[in-house]
Every structure is written in structure tokens, then in C-alpha cells.
Design a protein around this motif. Structure first.
Motif, PDB file in Angstrom:
ATOM      1  N   SER A   1       1.158  -1.293   0.053  1.00 56.22           N
ATOM      2  CA  SER A   1       0.009  -0.129  -0.157  1.00 56.22           C
ATOM      3  C   SER A   1       0.826   1.185   0.046  1.00 56.22           C
ATOM      4  CB  SER A   1      -1.035  -0.034   1.155  1.00 56.22           C
ATOM      5  OG  SER A   1      -0.336  -0.021   2.510  1.00 56.22           O
ATOM      6  N   ASP A   2       0.332   2.429  -0.300  1.00 56.08           N
ATOM      7  CA  ASP A   2       0.824   3.812  -0.072  1.00 56.08           C
ATOM      8  C   ASP A   2       1.310   4.182   1.316  1.00 56.08           C
ATOM      9  OD1 ASP A   2      -1.623   4.601   0.272  1.00 56.08           O
ATOM     10  OD2 ASP A   2      -1.622   5.517  -1.600  1.00 56.08           O
ATOM     11  N   GLN A   3       1.377   5.252   1.592  1.00 52.45           N
ATOM     12  CA  GLN A   3       1.543   5.775   2.842  1.00 52.45           C
ATOM     13  C   GLN A   3       0.370   6.022   3.673  1.00 52.45           C
ATOM     14  OE1 GLN A   3       4.760   8.724   1.449  1.00 52.45           O
ATOM     15  NE2 GLN A   3       5.694   8.514   3.463  1.00 52.45           N
ATOM     16  N   SER A   4      -0.742   6.469   2.867  1.00 50.69           N
ATOM     17  CA  SER A   4      -2.087   6.618   3.205  1.00 50.69           C
ATOM     18  C   SER A   4      -2.875   5.253   3.554  1.00 50.69           C
ATOM     19  CB  SER A   4      -2.726   7.460   2.419  1.00 50.69           C
ATOM     20  OG  SER A   4      -3.236   6.682   1.129  1.00 50.69           O
TER      21      SER A   4
ATOM     22  N   LEU B   1      -1.958  -0.666  -3.503  1.00 50.93           N
ATOM     23  CA  LEU B   1      -1.278  -0.357  -4.823  1.00 50.93           C
ATOM     24  C   LEU B   1      -1.056  -1.719  -5.778  1.00 50.93           C
ATOM     25  CD1 LEU B   1       1.773   1.729  -3.773  1.00 50.93           C
ATOM     26  CD2 LEU B   1      -0.134   2.571  -4.827  1.00 50.93           C
TER      27      LEU B   1
ATOM     28  N   TYR C   1       8.073   5.573  -6.310  1.00 54.20           N
ATOM     29  CA  TYR C   1       8.036   5.260  -5.105  1.00 54.20           C
ATOM     30  C   TYR C   1       9.139   4.739  -4.711  1.00 54.20           C
ATOM     31  CZ  TYR C   1       2.826   5.662  -4.707  1.00 54.20           C
ATOM     32  OH  TYR C   1       1.716   6.020  -4.724  1.00 54.20           O
TER      33      TYR C   1
ATOM     34  N   ASN D   1       4.569  -0.682   2.936  1.00 50.76           N
ATOM     35  CA  ASN D   1       4.165   0.569   2.875  1.00 50.76           C
ATOM     36  C   ASN D   1       5.084   1.332   2.114  1.00 50.76           C
ATOM     37  OD1 ASN D   1       2.742  -0.005   5.873  1.00 50.76           O
ATOM     38  ND2 ASN D   1       1.506   0.894   4.417  1.00 50.76           N
ATOM     39  N   LEU D   2       4.750   1.626   0.756  1.00 52.44           N
ATOM     40  CA  LEU D   2       5.817   2.203   0.081  1.00 52.44           C
ATOM     41  C   LEU D   2       5.726   3.875   0.206  1.00 52.44           C
ATOM     42  CD1 LEU D   2       5.838   0.297  -3.548  1.00 52.44           C
ATOM     43  CD2 LEU D   2       7.190   0.056  -1.398  1.00 52.44           C
ATOM     44  N   GLU D   3       6.850   4.375   0.361  1.00 57.01           N
ATOM     45  CA  GLU D   3       7.116   5.930   0.478  1.00 57.01           C
ATOM     46  C   GLU D   3       7.293   6.456  -1.019  1.00 57.01           C
ATOM     47  OE1 GLU D   3      10.136   7.218   3.229  1.00 57.01           O
ATOM     48  OE2 GLU D   3       9.547   5.421   4.637  1.00 57.01           O
ATOM     49  N   GLU D   4       6.764   7.642  -1.131  1.00 58.60           N
ATOM     50  CA  GLU D   4       7.216   8.355  -2.423  1.00 58.60           C
ATOM     51  C   GLU D   4       8.720   8.535  -2.547  1.00 58.60           C
ATOM     52  OE1 GLU D   4       5.032  11.723  -2.869  1.00 58.60           O
ATOM     53  OE2 GLU D   4       2.866  10.914  -2.873  1.00 58.60           O
TER      54      GLU D   4
ATOM     55  N   ASN E   1       1.297  13.475  -8.758  1.00 57.82           N
ATOM     56  CA  ASN E   1       0.491  12.322  -7.597  1.00 57.82           C
ATOM     57  C   ASN E   1      -0.291  11.550  -8.525  1.00 57.82           C
ATOM     58  OD1 ASN E   1       0.206  13.638  -4.908  1.00 57.82           O
ATOM     59  ND2 ASN E   1       0.508  15.515  -6.380  1.00 57.82           N
TER      60      ASN E   1
ATOM     61  N   THR F   1       0.158   7.933 -11.532  1.00 57.26           N
ATOM     62  CA  THR F   1       0.912   6.942 -11.922  1.00 57.26           C
ATOM     63  C   THR F   1       0.725   6.594 -13.272  1.00 57.26           C
ATOM     64  OG1 THR F   1      -0.805   5.260 -11.324  1.00 57.26           O
ATOM     65  CG2 THR F   1       0.765   5.852  -9.497  1.00 57.26           C
TER      66      THR F   1
END
Length: 841
Positions: A29-32, A36, A76, A91-94, A111, A113
Motif C-alpha cells: 500500500s501507499d503511505q495513506s 497499490l 516510490y 508501505n511504499l514511500e514516495e 500525484n 501513476t
């Protein structure tokens, strides 16, 4: 070939080996916390063995218990974790800081993809593709992985033997914009005059960029003049350079055709390391390449050429990509490189009794050898900063390309036995300097998000021609009855010398907003002013609607503009052409010359375009993705090279005879074209124990229609010469009407394999006798097998066109090349086999 097929068979049926296997599964998932889909997860050291996340961000596949997993997704940070049987939550970070956020070509929003853009974009990972292919240069690589991209090597086409004319969706080489790291790349100084592709067009020399310096290539298959510049009518190719810092990677390869010629060799070294302690880096690539000649002269049949095939090419180069943060909100960056390439190609044979030969020097005739020394370099520097949530990028990019020509194994017949046998024939060059500023900000409080981007560019273009030595172009005979100049490639004359400049100022505004969670709209506008062609404004609107996570529709509408290149405006030369075995001297005169005015050639003006596209993306099953995109491109006042007006023309015949030439050609806005097409990409990945099987089908259908020939009162009745059926058929054959690639990739532990079928539709050209040359559809087969000897060493064996398929044979005395085949479909070298070794330190 039998050994390769045997290896593939063994690979598909082999049983478990080496370490114990475990099943890993988890969620990305992303940071929020949003899942993904499409994240790539693979074993470190064996990138071919992996999987991707499904709609919900979940993944599951088997690996060796000692494996390290790499998790990678565009935009990411890449992560590495040890394989475990426990449920993995990632959790992947930008990517790095906000200054380093990844921008995908086609959208200035950081923002979004690639799967969320409203237009068709191919993202080609170079490490994955080059691991299973034998192509040494980028044009040939893209020819096989991007169905709407076409490039073929020419033979006997002077400078075009050394720079392949490349097209996107069958449009001109100069109608595709090339970027590096999002910054405009300069074009080649070569303008294509001969051969079957890109006549009258300039293009970008993609082969000047080492493939080992590239992380990925993004191909925007949509008109983008309103976003990136006036020459992006067919689309944009954005080359993203590597910025990894994981040490040294070395690749060594060699190959040869089934005929035993065309031997290749390459060595490239990539090194990356950290720069400072705050995320800075420097990545350096060095490359050496060699490609030997091929010769496919018809056997047992009289021909006017002793050598037909690929030119010899040898070159080296280096590229650098670097960035250094200087504060929390600011970084400086630089990238660029140098490339030198030496090429040798044979011109048409001069027979012993030819009036262009001196028997005392060459009693058996001779084959002029055209030598090109190509120098290409560029440097781009800039600073990125953040101020009140506005991201600002100030950049300056300079690029230069130069061709120098020499001719050896030749003579100037008008000098008799005193003629030298080698000459310096002159040069042409192009420089470009672009200064620009890009500003953007994302507002998450407007609807479901609004990205605002605007900026400006100031560009200076320079184009020049330098004369050759006097004996390379002078006719020393008293009455001009003996041909003068260096045979094969007469030198540029003092009257051809030019050093022309142009400036361009551009302003753009780009807005993207998510009106709802499912519906996004993007609009862009760009104003440009040329110092020699006035102003233009182009606009674009694009939209995407997500019906569900499994289905989305997208479309766009835009206008385009392309000013004539400086080469099209100022190029001139006297050259030797061969028409059906008959040698004739011709002149290419500038569009505004007295010769052009006497004939009634209209003054050059800009090309105007209209683009429209509509398509959908679908993911009906886990691991299955489908994209279908239809397109329409209308181009008015398309610039081409005319046919040959001969010395019997009542308007310019006397002038041509006074110049000792038999014909003249000009650059002109000859016609309007309409291109319709569909791009289809279907991919499916299935994991079964430690096996990963990926199948893909990528295809392009392309159809071009030509409008009436644009003439005036003086040219009335000369339409068949101005831009006749023969020239029209060359334009229509810029791309096959359809091209398909079907590939199957199989990965198991330390082994990976690939088999690919390439299908090209029929192509038709008109020969010098006025007959239609039919090239029947063809299918070629490529295979490759890779074995990971360790995490730091892998070995590949492979073959392209392993069944030695050739185009349909034609009458060699009537073709453009003088051989059985012109440059169509997959080329005419036959099978090619290769081996490669990859080493990591």
C-alpha cells in the motif's frame, strides 16, 4: 538454433533444484494505506522471477528460502526485504523527497501513476528488456518492444546508413519529440535524402545514448504539442536515466549473423554511488560498440552494387546523471554525455568502363567507401527548489550533433590519373540551447485534487554546413563532359555553406483535476513564437473515467504545429543518385533559391496537426491487463522532398545544364495526410509454484490516407514529378499497416527464457520501372535463455529471426537499394545469434 530450443524445452519441464522453496504473500500500500496494484516484486539477482500485486495490492508466489525480495513501483522508493513465510505488509514511500517525485511523461502531476493517465503511455524497463534481447542499439530494441515504433537500417543511403530513421505511428521522424529526464533532446543534423524511410525529414539519434545509462523509456502515444512543444505531433519519447547507487554493473556481448558476417561486440559499464549524505547520487556509464558489415548482394545476377547491407559502425561514449541536495528544499542536478561513432558504408559500384572511373587507377572498377564521423554531446544543468508548496525547476540544456564526411577508395574522374583516391567531403552540424523554468503545485482541497503547472522556454537553434576540400566537388574538365567531384559522395561546395540561427519562445499552462474519485480532466495550452515563422497556439483536452478498478475509459483531443526544421529550410547539396542502375548528378536547392522560384516551388510554411484518441484499459482478472487505444492524426501542409525535376523541364532545364546536373529536388509542403490506427496491448502473468509465466500481445494497426497534391499555376501538370506515386508510396510505407509481437516469458529459479513472434503486414513500394514491389507478410521468431550463475553473474544465449526469414525478393536492378530487398519490415540480414554476460560488483 537446435541447442537453444533444447534449452528452452528443458527449462519448461525441469523439476525443483537447489534451496528449499517457501511461499511468500503479502500486501503493498501507499503511505495513506491505499492498496497499490501493479507493484513489481522479484528476487534480488534474478529480476525475471517475480510477480505483481493485484487490484487489492496483494501478492503471492514461491521463492527460495534464502532469497531477498525487491519491491519496486514507479514514483516510490524501492524496498528490499528477506523472504519469509509470515504475512508481509509493505508501505511504499514516495520517491526520495518531494523534489525527487517521479513525473510520468504525458502528465505533469506528480500525484499520478502511469496507469492513471488519460492517454496511452508505454513504460519500458531497460534492464528487463535488454536481459532478453540481442539488440545493441536503441532503435532496433524499440522496434521489437513497441509495436507503434518502426526503424529499419538503410543501405546505400549515405548518412542514413549510420543513423536509422525512426517513426512513431508511421509519421515522420521529425514529428516525435525526444526528452531526457523530461528535458528536450537535440535532433541529429542529418536530413534523410535517400533510402525508403523518412525522406526529407530530420530525426533524433537515439543510438547516441548508451542503453546501460537508461532506467526506463516512456513512450507517450498521443499528440502532445500543447504540453511539450510544437514537434510532438506523433508523440513523445522520454528517456529516464539511472540514478541507482549500488556499485558497478558490467555487460559484455557478442553476436554474428547466420551468414557469418555482421559480427557485433559491446562492452558497457555502469557505476553508481551516493553523493553526500542527503540523497545525492552520481551515476556514470561508459560504452564501446562495434558492428561489422553485412553483404546481401544477389548471387549469380548482374548488379550495379558489389556490397549491399549494414554499414560498419564503431563507437564509444559516456553518460552521467547526478544530483546533490544543497538544503532541505533545494537540489542541483546535471546530466549529459558524449558519443563518437565512426561509420563506413559502400556506395554503388563504378564499373571498369564507367565514365566515372579512371582505368589507370582502378582497372577493375571500384566501390566508393563513404566514411562518417559523428560527434554528439549534451549537457543539462539545473536547480530544483520548493517555495510555499510551489515546485520550481530552472534548467539549461545544450546539445550538439555533427557529421563529418570523408570518401576513400574513390576518385575525381575529371582529374584523370592525377586524382587522389580519398577526399574530405565536408560536414553538417546542429546545436540547440534551451533555457526553461517549470513551476507546479498540487491543491488537494480543490475537488478531488488539482495540479497546476506552467512554465516558459527560450530556445536557440543553429544549423550549418561546411565545405569539403576543393577537389571533392570541383569539375576540372574544360567542357564539363567528364563527371567531377569525389565519386560516391561529392563534397559540399562553398555555395552550400550556411550557418543559420533561429530563436523560439514558449509559454505553457497545464491543469489536471480529479473532478470525482473516478473522473479526471486535463487541459493544456502552449504559445510559441518563432523568429522566422511567427506565432502559434496549441491546445489539448484529455479525460479519463474509471468505471471500476477493472475498467477505465480515456480520450484526448489536441492541435499541433511544427515549423520546418532549419535543415529543411537551408540544406543544399549536389549529389550523385542511381535510378535503376543509371547514375545521375542531382542538386537539392533551398526552398527560397532562384531555382525554386523559377519552377514555382511554394515558400515553406509550418505543418498543422489535429489529434484525437479514444480507448480503454481493463484488468478483468488478476494478472491480466488489456489496453486498446484508437487514434486519428490529420496533418496539413506536410513537408516532404519532391521528386526529381530533370534538365528537360522548360522552366529550369537551362539552369540545370549550366550547373552540370541532370535533376533538382526541393523541400516543400506537398500534401495533407490523415492517419487512423489502433494500438492493442494484452499481458497476462501467472504464477505456479516457482514458475512465473508472462504472455503478452502488442499490436498496431495503421492506415494513412493522402490528400490531393498541393500545387499552384506554375506547377500545374507536374504533379507526378512534384510528388508522384513513387514518392507517395514511400511515405505510405513508413510503417507496416499492422505489426504484432507475441511473447512468452518463463522464469524458474535460476533460469529464465523468452520466445517472441513478430508479425509484419504486407508492404508495397514502387520501383524505378514503375512496377509495384509486393513484400508479403512475414513472421520472425526470437528466443533467449538466461541462467543466473549467481546473484552477481548471469549468462544469456539467444537468437533473433532464428528461422532466417527474409522479405520477398524483388528485381535488384529496379529497387531503391540495388538488391533483392529495400529496407522494409524486419530488414534483410536474416538470422542473428548472440551471447551476453552480465556482472555486478
Amino acid at each position: 538454433m537446435k541447442h537453444l530450443i533444447t534449452l528452452l524445452t528443458i527449462l519448461f519441464i525441469q523439476s525443483s533444484l537447489y534451496a528449499q522453496n517457501i511461499t511468500v504473500n503479502g500486501n503493498v500500500s501507499d503511505q495513506s494505506g491505499e492498496p497499490l496494484p501493479g507493484v513489481v516484486i522479484y528476487e534480488k539477482g534474478n529480476q525475471a522471477h517475480g510477480t505483481t500485486t493485484n487490484f487489492d495490492g496483494n501478492f503471492e508466489f514461491e521463492v527460495e528460502s534464502t532469497s531477498t525480495l525487491v519491491i519496486r513501483f514507479v514514483g516510490y522508493k524501492t524496498q528490499e526485504i528477506s523472504a519469509t513465510t509470515s504475512l508481509i505488509k509493505i508501505n511504499l514511500e514516495e520517491d526520495a523527497t518531494e523534489l525527487e517525485a517521479v513525473e510520468i511523461v504525458g502528465s505533469r502531476s506528480q500525484n499520478r501513476t502511469v496507469t492513471e493517465t488519460p492517454v496511452a503511455i508505454d513504460v519500458i524497463n531497460l534492464e528487463e528488456v535488454t536481459a532478453a534481447t540481442g539488440q545493441l542499439d536503441m532503435n532496433q530494441l524499440l522496434q521489437y518492444v513497441a509495436p507503434s515504433f518502426n526503424a529499419n537500417r538503410q543501405s546505400g543511403a549515405d548518412g542514413a546508413d549510420h543513423v536509422d530513421p525512426a517513426t512513431l505511428r508511421g509519421l515522420g521522424p521529425d514529428q516525435t519529440l525526444v526528452l531526457i529526464n523530461g528535458k528536450r533532446r537535440h535532433q541529429s543534423s542529418l536530413i534523410n535524402l535517400y533510402g525508403t524511410r523518412g525522406r526529407g525529414n530530420t530525426g533524433t539519434d537515439l543510438n547516441a545514448i548508451p542503453m546501460s545509462s537508461i532506467e526506463r523509456i516512456e513512450i507517450l502515444r498521443d499528440g502532445a504539442s500543447a504540453q511539450y512543444g510544437s514537434d510532438a505531433i506523433a508523440g513523445v519519447i522520454n528517456i529516464v536515466l539511472k540514478k541507482n547507487t549500488d556499485g558497478v554493473n558490467v555487460n559484455v556481448g557478442t553476436g554474428v549473423t547466420s551468414e557469418g558476417d555482421g559480427a557485433t561486440g559491446n562492452v558497457d559499464v555502469n557505476y553508481g554511488t551516493k553523493l553526500g549524505d542527503n540523497g545525492g547520487f552520481v551515476n556514470v556509464t561508459g560504452q564501446y560498440q562495434y558492428r561489422g558489415r553485412t553483404n546481401r548482394v544477389p548471387e549469380g545476377q548482374e548488379t550495379f552494387r558489389n556490397y549491399i547491407g549494414d554499414a560498419l559502425a564503431e563507437g564509444y561514449g559516456a553518460f552521467v546523471n547526478a544530483a546533490l541536495p544543497v538544503s532541505e528544499n533545494t537540489e542541483v542536478y546535471a546530466f549529459g554525455g558524449y558519443n563518437y561513432r565512426h561509420g563506413e558504408s559502400y556506395a554503388w559500384t563504378r564499373e571498369a568502363d564507367d565514365d566515372r572511373n579512371v582505368p589507370e587507377i582502378y582497372p577493375n572498377g571500384f566501390d566508393p567507401n563513404i566514411i562518417s564521423d559523428i560527434t554528439d554531446f549534451s549537457i543539462s544543468t539545473g536547480v530544483k527548489t520548493k517555495w510555499n508548496d510551489w515546485k520550481i525547476d530552472l534548467n539549461n540544456t545544450f546539445g550538439h550533433n555533427e557529421f563529418k564526411y570523408n570518401v576513400n577508395n574513390t576518385l575525381n574522374a575529371s582529374m584523370g590519373i592525377n586524382s587522389p583516391t580519398s577526399f574530405y567531403a565536408g560536414k553538417h552540424y546542429l546545436s540547440q540551447n534551451v533555457t526553461g523554468v517549470d513551476v507546479s503545485k498540487f491543491y488537494d482541497g480543490f475537488l478531488n485534487g488539482l495540479n497546476v503547472a506552467f512554465g516558459s522556454e527560450f530556445r536557440i537553434d543553429t544549423y550549418g554546413i561546411g565545405a569539403g576540400e576543393e577537389a571533392s566537388y570541383t569539375n576540372y574538365s574544360e567542357d564539363g563532359s567528364i563527371p567531377g567531384g569525389s565519386q560516391g559522395f561529392p563534397g559540399f561546395r562553398p555555395e552550400n555553406v550556411v550557418n543559420a540561427h533561429r530563436t523560439n519562445v514558449a509559454l505553457y499552462l497545464d491543469l489536471e483535476t480529479d473532478i470525482t474519485e473516478k473522473w479526471m480532466v486535463a487541459v493544456a495550452g502552449r504559445y510559441e513564437n518563432y523568429s522566422d515563422f511567427g506565432s502559434t497556439f496549441n491546445g489539448k483536452i484529455a479525460t479519463r473515467y474509471e468505471v471500476s478498478k477493472a475498467l477505465a475509459f480515456r480520450g484526448s483531443f489536441s492541435t499541433g504545429f511544427r515549423a520546418p526544421s532549419l535543415a529543411q529550410k537551408y540544406y543544399s547539396s549536389t549529389f550523385t543518385d542511381v535510378e535503376g542502375g543509371v547514375t545521375i548528378d542531382k542538386v537539392i536547392a533551398p526552398n527560397d533559391s532562384e531555382l525554386a522560384q523559377a519552377l514555382g516551388i511554394p515558400e515553406l510554411k509550418q505543418e498543422k496537426a489535429l489529434n484525437a484518441s479514444f480507448g480503454f484499459t481493463a484488468n478483468p482478472l488478476d494478472g491480466l491487463s488489456i489496453t486498446v487505444d484508437g487514434y486519428y492524426v490529420k496533418i496539413d501542409d506536410r513537408i516532404v522532398l519532391t521528386g526529381a525535376f530533370t534538365s528537360d523541364d522548360p522552366d529550369i532545364g537551362d539552369e540545370l545544364e549550366a550547373m552540370n546536373v541532370g535533376a533538382a529536388q526541393f523541400f516543400t509542403n506537398a500534401l495533407n495526410t490523415q492517419t487512423y490506427g489502433v494500438d492493442v496491448v494484452v499481458a497476462y502473468t501467472h504464477n505456479w509454484d516457482l514458475h512465473t509465466i508472462t504472455t503478452s500481445l502488442a499490436g498496431n494497426f495503421n492506415h494513412m490516407e493522402l490528400g490531393e497534391i498541393n500545387t499552384n499555376e506554375k506547377l500545374e501538370g507536374k504533379e507526378d514529378i512534384y510528388f508522384g506515386e513513387r514518392e507517395q508510396m514511400f511515405l505510405l510505407a513508413s510503417a507496416p499497416k499492422s505489426k504484432f509481437n507475441f511473447s512468452v516469458n518463463h522464469n524458474y529459479k535460476k533460469f529464465s527464457s523468452m520466445i517472441r513472434l513478430n508479425r509484419y503486414s504486407e508492404v508495397e513500394l514502387m520501383d524505378w520501372d514503375g512496377n509495384i514491389d509486393h513484400y508479403a507478410p512475414r513472421v520472425t521468431t526470437d528466443v533467449a535463455v538466461t541462467y543466473a550463475l549467481s546473484q552477481k553473474l548471469n549468462w544469456t544465449l539467444g537468437g533473433n529471426n532464428i528461422f532466417n526469414v527474409y522479405p520477398s525478393k524483388q528485381d535488384p536492378l529496379s529497387t531503391e537499394s540495388g538488391g533483392y530487398y529495400d529496407a522494409v519490415q524486419m530488414g534483410f540480414n536474416g538470422a542473428y545469434f548472440y551471447t551476453k554476460l552480465g556482472i555486478k560488483f
